[in-house]
Design a protein around this motif. Structure first.
Motif, PDB file in Angstrom:
ATOM      1  N   ALA A  32      36.409 -95.924  55.754  1.00 19.92           N
ATOM      2  CA  ALA A  32      35.839 -97.111  55.119  1.00 19.92           C
ATOM      3  C   ALA A  32      34.888 -97.797  56.080  1.00 19.92           C
ATOM      4  CB  ALA A  32      36.956 -98.071  54.723  1.00 19.92           C
ATOM      5  N   GLY A  33      33.985 -98.586  55.539  1.00 24.75           N
ATOM      6  CA  GLY A  33      33.061 -99.335  56.375  1.00 24.75           C
ATOM      7  C   GLY A  33      33.811-100.222  57.356  1.00 24.75           C
ATOM      8  N   GLN A  34      33.482-100.076  58.617  1.00 22.30           N
ATOM      9  CA  GLN A  34      34.072-100.905  59.666  1.00 22.30           C
ATOM     10  C   GLN A  34      32.975-101.784  60.240  1.00 22.30           C
ATOM     11  OE1 GLN A  34      37.353-101.058  60.503  1.00 22.30           O
ATOM     12  NE2 GLN A  34      37.722 -99.614  58.840  1.00 22.30           N
ATOM     13  N   ASP A  35      33.262-103.081  60.295  1.00 24.93           N
ATOM     14  CA  ASP A  35      32.316-103.993  60.903  1.00 24.93           C
ATOM     15  C   ASP A  35      32.827-104.396  62.282  1.00 24.93           C
ATOM     16  OD1 ASP A  35      34.299-105.925  60.455  1.00 24.93           O
ATOM     17  OD2 ASP A  35      33.206-106.896  58.820  1.00 24.93           O
ATOM     18  N   ALA A  36      32.265-105.444  62.854  1.00 24.45           N
ATOM     19  CA  ALA A  36      32.600-105.856  64.219  1.00 24.45           C
ATOM     20  C   ALA A  36      33.749-106.863  64.241  1.00 24.45           C
ATOM     21  CB  ALA A  36      31.369-106.427  64.910  1.00 24.45           C
ATOM     22  N   SER A  37      34.673-106.752  63.283  1.00 26.29           N
ATOM     23  CA  SER A  37      35.821-107.661  63.242  1.00 26.29           C
ATOM     24  C   SER A  37      36.854-107.277  64.282  1.00 26.29           C
ATOM     25  CB  SER A  37      36.496-107.612  61.868  1.00 26.29           C
ATOM     26  OG  SER A  37      35.650-108.134  60.881  1.00 26.29           O
ATOM     27  N   ASP A  38      37.432-108.310  64.922  1.00 28.41           N
ATOM     28  CA  ASP A  38      38.548-108.070  65.824  1.00 28.41           C
ATOM     29  C   ASP A  38      39.834-108.033  64.999  1.00 28.41           C
ATOM     30  OD1 ASP A  38      39.237-110.743  65.235  1.00 28.41           O
ATOM     31  OD2 ASP A  38      38.643-111.500  67.214  1.00 28.41           O
ATOM     32  N   GLY A  39      40.979-107.959  65.653  1.00 28.12           N
ATOM     33  CA  GLY A  39      42.261-107.865  64.963  1.00 28.12           C
ATOM     34  C   GLY A  39      42.597-109.065  64.098  1.00 28.12           C
ATOM     35  N   ASN A  40      41.899-110.191  64.305  1.00 25.22           N
ATOM     36  CA  ASN A  40      42.117-111.391  63.498  1.00 25.22           C
ATOM     37  C   ASN A  40      41.077-111.544  62.392  1.00 25.22           C
ATOM     38  OD1 ASN A  40      44.388-112.356  64.987  1.00 25.22           O
ATOM     39  ND2 ASN A  40      42.968-112.925  66.624  1.00 25.22           N
ATOM     40  N   ASN A  48      24.816-110.100  69.087  1.00 22.86           N
ATOM     41  CA  ASN A  48      24.729-109.014  70.071  1.00 22.86           C
ATOM     42  C   ASN A  48      25.099-107.686  69.401  1.00 22.86           C
ATOM     43  OD1 ASN A  48      25.295-107.123  72.178  1.00 22.86           O
ATOM     44  ND2 ASN A  48      25.541-108.838  73.609  1.00 22.86           N
ATOM     45  N   VAL A  49      24.089-106.919  69.009  1.00 21.04           N
ATOM     46  CA  VAL A  49      24.317-105.670  68.284  1.00 21.04           C
ATOM     47  C   VAL A  49      25.043-104.638  69.144  1.00 21.04           C
ATOM     48  CG1 VAL A  49      22.078-104.587  68.776  1.00 21.04           C
ATOM     49  CG2 VAL A  49      23.275-104.053  66.647  1.00 21.04           C
ATOM     50  N   VAL A  50      24.839-104.644  70.452  1.00 22.15           N
ATOM     51  CA  VAL A  50      25.477-103.663  71.332  1.00 22.15           C
ATOM     52  C   VAL A  50      26.986-103.916  71.409  1.00 22.15           C
ATOM     53  CG1 VAL A  50      25.572-102.732  73.681  1.00 22.15           C
ATOM     54  CG2 VAL A  50      23.365-103.310  72.656  1.00 22.15           C
ATOM     55  N   LYS A  51      27.374-105.147  71.642  1.00 16.21           N
ATOM     56  CA  LYS A  51      28.814-105.468  71.712  1.00 16.21           C
ATOM     57  C   LYS A  51      29.477-105.292  70.348  1.00 16.21           C
ATOM     58  CE  LYS A  51      28.659-108.361  75.777  1.00 16.21           C
ATOM     59  NZ  LYS A  51      28.820-109.691  76.362  1.00 16.21           N
ATOM     60  N   GLN A  52      28.732-105.590  69.297  1.00 15.77           N
ATOM     61  CA  GLN A  52      29.297-105.376  67.963  1.00 15.77           C
ATOM     62  C   GLN A  52      29.472-103.885  67.682  1.00 15.77           C
ATOM     63  OE1 GLN A  52      27.612-107.530  64.677  1.00 15.77           O
ATOM     64  NE2 GLN A  52      27.961-109.510  65.653  1.00 15.77           N
ATOM     65  N   TYR A  53      28.529-103.058  68.123  1.00 11.08           N
ATOM     66  CA  TYR A  53      28.659-101.603  67.955  1.00 11.08           C
ATOM     67  C   TYR A  53      29.911-101.096  68.661  1.00 11.08           C
ATOM     68  CZ  TYR A  53      27.233 -96.644  67.936  1.00 11.08           C
ATOM     69  OH  TYR A  53      27.185 -95.281  67.769  1.00 11.08           O
ATOM     70  N   ASP A  54      30.168-101.608  69.847  1.00 13.21           N
ATOM     71  CA  ASP A  54      31.373-101.224  70.583  1.00 13.21           C
ATOM     72  C   ASP A  54      32.629-101.573  69.778  1.00 13.21           C
ATOM     73  OD1 ASP A  54      32.598-100.240  73.138  1.00 13.21           O
ATOM     74  OD2 ASP A  54      33.412-102.281  73.138  1.00 13.21           O
ATOM     75  N   GLN A  55      32.673-102.760  69.195  1.00 11.76           N
ATOM     76  CA  GLN A  55      33.833-103.163  68.389  1.00 11.76           C
ATOM     77  C   GLN A  55      33.971-102.283  67.152  1.00 11.76           C
ATOM     78  OE1 GLN A  55      36.233-105.636  69.073  1.00 11.76           O
ATOM     79  NE2 GLN A  55      37.259-104.594  67.392  1.00 11.76           N
ATOM     80  N   VAL A  56      32.850-101.975  66.506  1.00 10.00           N
ATOM     81  CA  VAL A  56      32.876-101.104  65.325  1.00 10.00           C
ATOM     82  C   VAL A  56      33.480 -99.743  65.696  1.00 10.00           C
ATOM     83  CG1 VAL A  56      31.447 -99.836  63.680  1.00 10.00           C
ATOM     84  CG2 VAL A  56      30.969-102.238  64.137  1.00 10.00           C
ATOM     85  N   LEU A  57      33.043 -99.178  66.825  1.00  6.65           N
ATOM     86  CA  LEU A  57      33.572 -97.876  67.244  1.00  6.65           C
ATOM     87  C   LEU A  57      35.044 -97.974  67.630  1.00  6.65           C
ATOM     88  CD1 LEU A  57      30.563 -96.296  69.165  1.00  6.65           C
ATOM     89  CD2 LEU A  57      31.302 -95.922  66.801  1.00  6.65           C
ATOM     90  N   GLN A  58      35.463 -99.087  68.212  1.00  9.10           N
ATOM     91  CA  GLN A  58      36.897 -99.290  68.476  1.00  9.10           C
ATOM     92  C   GLN A  58      37.674 -99.252  67.166  1.00  9.10           C
ATOM     93  OE1 GLN A  58      38.153-102.646  70.928  1.00  9.10           O
ATOM     94  NE2 GLN A  58      36.155-102.612  71.932  1.00  9.10           N
ATOM     95  N   ASN A  59      37.141 -99.913  66.144  1.00  7.47           N
ATOM     96  CA  ASN A  59      37.816 -99.954  64.845  1.00  7.47           C
ATOM     97  C   ASN A  59      37.881 -98.566  64.208  1.00  7.47           C
ATOM     98  OD1 ASN A  59      37.958-102.700  65.305  1.00  7.47           O
ATOM     99  ND2 ASN A  59      36.372-103.230  63.846  1.00  7.47           N
TER     100      ASN A  59
END
Length: 133
Positions: A32-40, A48-59
């Protein structure tokens, strides 16, 4: 599990993706589509697209690992961005983040610009398929 990269010589050589990946004898995981959301459920690093990309890949990694796979099992990704030029301006940094999760492996990918996301602060979202043995 059999996975074969498909990059016909009649197409331009792919950079940062593969044209196709042929799979057999495995299971398909629909991501499913994953965005830059954290666990909350809050978007990390607004602006910041770079930091958001990192969060997306973590998800995405959390989903793939929960299914018993790894990031290099992802065979197709669709990348949705709010601003293609912002994405292009950060290609080197985005590439470094990509390598942290995938190494030198690239799935088949598409990049699309969208007018907006469910959460306004979000700049990037990814969805796709993984192929698990």
């Amino acid at each position: 599990m059999s996975r074969q990269l498909v990059n016909p010589p009649s197409l331009p050589p792919p950079r940062g993706f593969n044209h196709g990946i042929l799979c057999s004898d495995g299971r398909v995981l629909f991501l499913a589509g994953q965005d830059a959301s954290d666990g909350n459920g809050r978007i990390v690093a607004p602006g910041n697209v770079v930091k958001q990309y990192d969060q997306v890949l973590q998800n995405l990694q959390a989903v793939v690992q929960a299914a018993g796979g790894q990031m290099t099992d992802i065979v197709k990704l669709n990348i949705f961005v709010k601003d293609v030029q912002d994405y292009k301006n950060h290609l080197r940094e985005l590439g470094r983040v990509h390598k942290n999760y995938f190494g030198d492996y690239y799935p088949a990918m598409a990049l699309l610009q969208v007018t907006g996301f469910y959460q306004e602060e979000n700049l990037i979202e990814l969805e796709g398929f993984a192929y698990l043995d």
